[in-house]
Design a protein around this motif. Structure first.
Motif, PDB file in Angstrom:
ATOM      1  N   LEU A 249       0.806  -1.223   0.000  1.00  0.00           N
ATOM      2  CA  LEU A 249       0.000   0.000   0.000  1.00  0.00           C
ATOM      3  C   LEU A 249       0.838   1.272   0.000  1.00  0.00           C
ATOM      4  CD1 LEU A 249      -2.664   1.440   0.035  1.00  0.00           C
ATOM      5  CD2 LEU A 249      -2.777   1.112   2.502  1.00  0.00           C
ATOM      6  N   PRO A 250       1.723   1.490   0.989  1.00  0.00           N
ATOM      7  CA  PRO A 250       2.524   2.711   0.934  1.00  0.00           C
ATOM      8  C   PRO A 250       3.437   2.752  -0.290  1.00  0.00           C
ATOM      9  CG  PRO A 250       3.323   1.250   2.656  1.00  0.00           C
ATOM     10  CD  PRO A 250       2.013   0.696   2.209  1.00  0.00           C
ATOM     11  N   THR A 251       3.894   1.581  -0.738  1.00  0.00           N
ATOM     12  CA  THR A 251       4.757   1.534  -1.921  1.00  0.00           C
ATOM     13  C   THR A 251       4.021   2.047  -3.144  1.00  0.00           C
ATOM     14  OG1 THR A 251       5.955  -0.381  -1.040  1.00  0.00           O
ATOM     15  CG2 THR A 251       6.145   0.045  -3.399  1.00  0.00           C
ATOM     16  N   ILE A 252       2.823   1.509  -3.406  1.00  0.00           N
ATOM     17  CA  ILE A 252       2.086   1.906  -4.600  1.00  0.00           C
ATOM     18  C   ILE A 252       1.532   3.323  -4.468  1.00  0.00           C
ATOM     19  CG2 ILE A 252      -0.251   1.154  -3.992  1.00  0.00           C
ATOM     20  CD1 ILE A 252       1.626   0.659  -7.357  1.00  0.00           C
ATOM     21  N   ALA A 253       1.290   3.781  -3.229  1.00  0.00           N
ATOM     22  CA  ALA A 253       0.829   5.157  -3.035  1.00  0.00           C
ATOM     23  C   ALA A 253       1.895   6.144  -3.501  1.00  0.00           C
ATOM     24  CB  ALA A 253       0.486   5.392  -1.565  1.00  0.00           C
ATOM     25  N   VAL A 254       3.136   5.858  -3.182  1.00  0.00           N
ATOM     26  CA  VAL A 254       4.242   6.718  -3.619  1.00  0.00           C
ATOM     27  C   VAL A 254       4.405   6.640  -5.135  1.00  0.00           C
ATOM     28  CG1 VAL A 254       6.736   7.079  -3.497  1.00  0.00           C
ATOM     29  CG2 VAL A 254       5.442   6.580  -1.412  1.00  0.00           C
ATOM     30  N   VAL A 255       4.294   5.414  -5.687  1.00  0.00           N
ATOM     31  CA  VAL A 255       4.398   5.248  -7.137  1.00  0.00           C
ATOM     32  C   VAL A 255       3.301   6.031  -7.853  1.00  0.00           C
ATOM     33  CG1 VAL A 255       4.169   3.594  -9.033  1.00  0.00           C
ATOM     34  CG2 VAL A 255       5.538   3.006  -7.017  1.00  0.00           C
ATOM     35  N   GLY A 256       2.071   5.938  -7.351  1.00  0.00           N
ATOM     36  CA  GLY A 256       0.966   6.672  -7.956  1.00  0.00           C
ATOM     37  C   GLY A 256       1.157   8.171  -7.888  1.00  0.00           C
ATOM     38  N   MET A 257       1.733   8.633  -6.785  1.00  0.00           N
ATOM     39  CA  MET A 257       1.977  10.065  -6.634  1.00  0.00           C
ATOM     40  C   MET A 257       3.038  10.545  -7.628  1.00  0.00           C
ATOM     41  SD  MET A 257       3.450  12.097  -3.287  1.00  0.00           S
ATOM     42  CE  MET A 257       5.003  11.198  -3.394  1.00  0.00           C
ATOM     43  N   LEU A 258       4.115   9.773  -7.779  1.00  0.00           N
ATOM     44  CA  LEU A 258       5.217  10.194  -8.628  1.00  0.00           C
ATOM     45  C   LEU A 258       4.889  10.085 -10.123  1.00  0.00           C
ATOM     46  CD1 LEU A 258       8.237   8.571  -6.727  1.00  0.00           C
ATOM     47  CD2 LEU A 258       7.507  10.960  -6.695  1.00  0.00           C
ATOM     48  N   LEU A 259       4.184   9.019 -10.510  1.00  0.00           N
ATOM     49  CA  LEU A 259       3.931   8.783 -11.930  1.00  0.00           C
ATOM     50  C   LEU A 259       2.630   9.381 -12.440  1.00  0.00           C
ATOM     51  CD1 LEU A 259       5.109   5.073 -12.408  1.00  0.00           C
ATOM     52  CD2 LEU A 259       6.406   7.188 -12.742  1.00  0.00           C
ATOM     53  N   GLU A 262      -1.246  11.229  -8.307  1.00  0.00           N
ATOM     54  CA  GLU A 262      -2.339  10.872  -7.403  1.00  0.00           C
ATOM     55  C   GLU A 262      -2.009  11.387  -6.004  1.00  0.00           C
ATOM     56  OE1 GLU A 262      -3.563   6.766  -9.800  1.00  0.00           O
ATOM     57  OE2 GLU A 262      -2.716   6.653  -7.778  1.00  0.00           O
ATOM     58  N   PRO A 263      -2.972  11.990  -5.322  1.00  0.00           N
ATOM     59  CA  PRO A 263      -2.692  12.610  -4.028  1.00  0.00           C
ATOM     60  C   PRO A 263      -2.261  11.602  -2.973  1.00  0.00           C
ATOM     61  CG  PRO A 263      -5.053  12.477  -4.385  1.00  0.00           C
ATOM     62  CD  PRO A 263      -4.400  12.088  -5.692  1.00  0.00           C
ATOM     63  N   LEU A 264      -1.284  12.005  -2.186  1.00  0.00           N
ATOM     64  CA  LEU A 264      -0.823  11.202  -1.049  1.00  0.00           C
ATOM     65  C   LEU A 264      -1.093  12.036   0.202  1.00  0.00           C
ATOM     66  CD1 LEU A 264       0.651   8.654  -0.036  1.00  0.00           C
ATOM     67  CD2 LEU A 264       2.798   9.891  -0.292  1.00  0.00           C
ATOM     68  N   ASP A 265      -2.305  11.852   0.778  1.00  0.00           N
ATOM     69  CA  ASP A 265      -2.698  12.704   1.893  1.00  0.00           C
ATOM     70  C   ASP A 265      -2.405  12.050   3.240  1.00  0.00           C
ATOM     71  OD1 ASP A 265      -6.223  11.964   1.328  1.00  0.00           O
ATOM     72  OD2 ASP A 265      -4.629  10.746   2.175  1.00  0.00           O
ATOM     73  N   GLN A 266      -2.778  12.750   4.310  1.00  0.00           N
ATOM     74  CA  GLN A 266      -2.470  12.265   5.651  1.00  0.00           C
ATOM     75  C   GLN A 266      -3.236  10.993   5.993  1.00  0.00           C
ATOM     76  OE1 GLN A 266      -4.079  14.998   4.915  1.00  0.00           O
ATOM     77  NE2 GLN A 266      -5.840  15.386   6.253  1.00  0.00           N
ATOM     78  N   TRP A 267      -4.411  10.802   5.357  1.00  0.00           N
ATOM     79  CA  TRP A 267      -5.183   9.601   5.642  1.00  0.00           C
ATOM     80  C   TRP A 267      -4.475   8.353   5.123  1.00  0.00           C
ATOM     81  CZ3 TRP A 267      -8.672  10.190   9.172  1.00  0.00           C
ATOM     82  CH2 TRP A 267      -9.334  11.425   9.300  1.00  0.00           C
ATOM     83  N   THR A 268      -3.861   8.483   3.963  1.00  0.00           N
ATOM     84  CA  THR A 268      -3.116   7.351   3.415  1.00  0.00           C
ATOM     85  C   THR A 268      -1.918   7.031   4.288  1.00  0.00           C
ATOM     86  OG1 THR A 268      -3.784   7.929   1.160  1.00  0.00           O
ATOM     87  CG2 THR A 268      -1.858   6.498   1.398  1.00  0.00           C
ATOM     88  N   LEU A 269      -1.212   8.058   4.731  1.00  0.00           N
ATOM     89  CA  LEU A 269      -0.055   7.850   5.596  1.00  0.00           C
ATOM     90  C   LEU A 269      -0.464   7.238   6.931  1.00  0.00           C
ATOM     91  CD1 LEU A 269       1.876  11.181   4.923  1.00  0.00           C
ATOM     92  CD2 LEU A 269       2.379   8.906   4.008  1.00  0.00           C
ATOM     93  N   LEU A 270      -1.550   7.754   7.526  1.00  0.00           N
ATOM     94  CA  LEU A 270      -2.013   7.214   8.796  1.00  0.00           C
ATOM     95  C   LEU A 270      -2.463   5.770   8.638  1.00  0.00           C
ATOM     96  CD1 LEU A 270      -2.796   7.531  11.764  1.00  0.00           C
ATOM     97  CD2 LEU A 270      -4.997   8.487  11.005  1.00  0.00           C
ATOM     98  N   GLY A 271      -3.226   5.510   7.580  1.00  0.00           N
ATOM     99  CA  GLY A 271      -3.682   4.146   7.343  1.00  0.00           C
ATOM    100  C   GLY A 271      -2.523   3.191   7.137  1.00  0.00           C
ATOM    101  N   ALA A 272      -1.504   3.633   6.394  1.00  0.00           N
ATOM    102  CA  ALA A 272      -0.333   2.797   6.167  1.00  0.00           C
ATOM    103  C   ALA A 272       0.383   2.484   7.479  1.00  0.00           C
ATOM    104  CB  ALA A 272       0.621   3.481   5.197  1.00  0.00           C
ATOM    105  N   ALA A 273       0.467   3.488   8.378  1.00  0.00           N
ATOM    106  CA  ALA A 273       1.118   3.272   9.672  1.00  0.00           C
ATOM    107  C   ALA A 273       0.367   2.233  10.498  1.00  0.00           C
ATOM    108  CB  ALA A 273       1.208   4.601  10.428  1.00  0.00           C
TER     109      ALA A 273
END
Length: 301
Positions: A249-259, A262-273
């Motif tokens: 999840l955090p891996t593909i979230a970063v990939v989606g943001m860079l390529l 796609e937004p990488l918000d605090q909810w994604t970071l919190l959920g990943a943690a």
């Protein structure tokens, strides 16, 4: 204790390879959606897989590993995966990659619930609790009710059920079939399924100079992912292997943001943690358990 920790470390290494492979496949799948439908992607992916598997079996002299024993279970397993993978490829083309992976990660809940019934594995309180922690993290990322339920969301969620059943079927297959045998029938059967499904409308799009590299990437990444997961499942219970997959999840979230911006918000970071907390809890508990349970093995492959 040492054997238990060694098994966890090996499982983590195999799953790291799977995570990298699945992430690459998601990106390739989105790029291919502009040219090919999901059935065509599955067909070409399987053809690449057949070539690679055949080459490996020939070079290593292991064709004798490929048998027709339990061919029915192979067919069931590969049909379940074919359905789940088509839904997954559709989902990555229409909704954010992180959302696809987050919804797909309901898979461990199904594995934990079904493994005691279908595999005879123990349903320990720690396994249940770690899976629930991971699921809470998924809810934080997806925030049900905050976004509309689209066909892509339904497809991603449905793929998780098929992938869970595929995981359980794979674990059953590792009890008597080699990894080479499992992957050979995976690619062969799904090539036939893809050909039938892709050609049912009388039209099959041929690879282009732009799509061919991504088709090869999908084929290689998909094969490597299954090789890694099958190895992981061969040395550890399904309920130990699957929580590692949360790291996608955090891996593909970063990939989606860079390529794809796609937004990488605090909810994604919190959920990943929160998801990682569930992973580490399960790993810690399994590392302290009886080595006979943690380092569960099957026949040599």
């Amino acid at each position: 204790m040492r054997d238990g920790k060694s098994t966890i470390a090996k499982t983590a290494l195999w799953m790291t390879g799977a995570i990298a492979s699945f992430s690459s496949m998601a990106v390739a799948g989105r790029e291919l959606s502009l040219t090919h439908d999901t059935f065509e992607i599955m067909m070409y992916r399987s053809i690449v897989g057949i070539l690679v598997v055949s080459l490996v079996l020939t070079v290593t002299g292991n064709w004798q590993q490929v048998s027709t024993s339990r061919l029915g279970l192979h067919a069931v397993r590969n049909s379940l995966h074919f359905a789940g993978q088509n839904l997954w490829f559709y989902a990555v083309s229409v909704i954010p990659l992180a959302q696809v992976f987050a919804l797909e990660f309901t898979q461990p809940i199904w594995v934990i619930l079904l493994s005691p019934l279908l595999l005879g594995e123990r349903l320990t309180p720690t396994r249940v609790f770690s899976a629930l922690i991971g699921f809470v993290g998924i809810l934080i990322v997806t925030r049900p009710g905050a976004t509309a339920v689209t066909p892509g969301v339904i497809a991603a969620a449905s793929s998780a059920v098929f992938f869970a059943l595929t995981t359980i079927s794979t674990k059953k297959l590792t009890q008597f079939a080699s990894i080479g045998c499992i992957v050979f029938w995976l690619t062969t059967m799904q090539a036939a399924m893809g050909l039938v499904a892709a050609g049912i409308d009388g039209q099959i799009a041929l690879p282009t100079t732009q799509s061919a590299p991504f088709l090869i990437l999908v084929g290689l990444a998909g094969l490597l992912a299954h090789f890694c997961i099958t190895n992981a499942l061969a040395i550890a219970p399904a309920t130990v292997v699957i929580p590692f997959d949360f790291a996608r999840l955090p891996t593909i979230a970063v990939v989606g943001m860079l390529l794809y911006h796609e937004p990488l918000d605090q909810w994604t970071l919190l959920g990943a943690a929160v998801i990682f907390a569930g992973i580490f809890l399960n790993v810690w508990a399994e590392g302290r358990s009886n080595p006979a349970t943690t380092a569960k093995t099957t026949h040599n492959k």
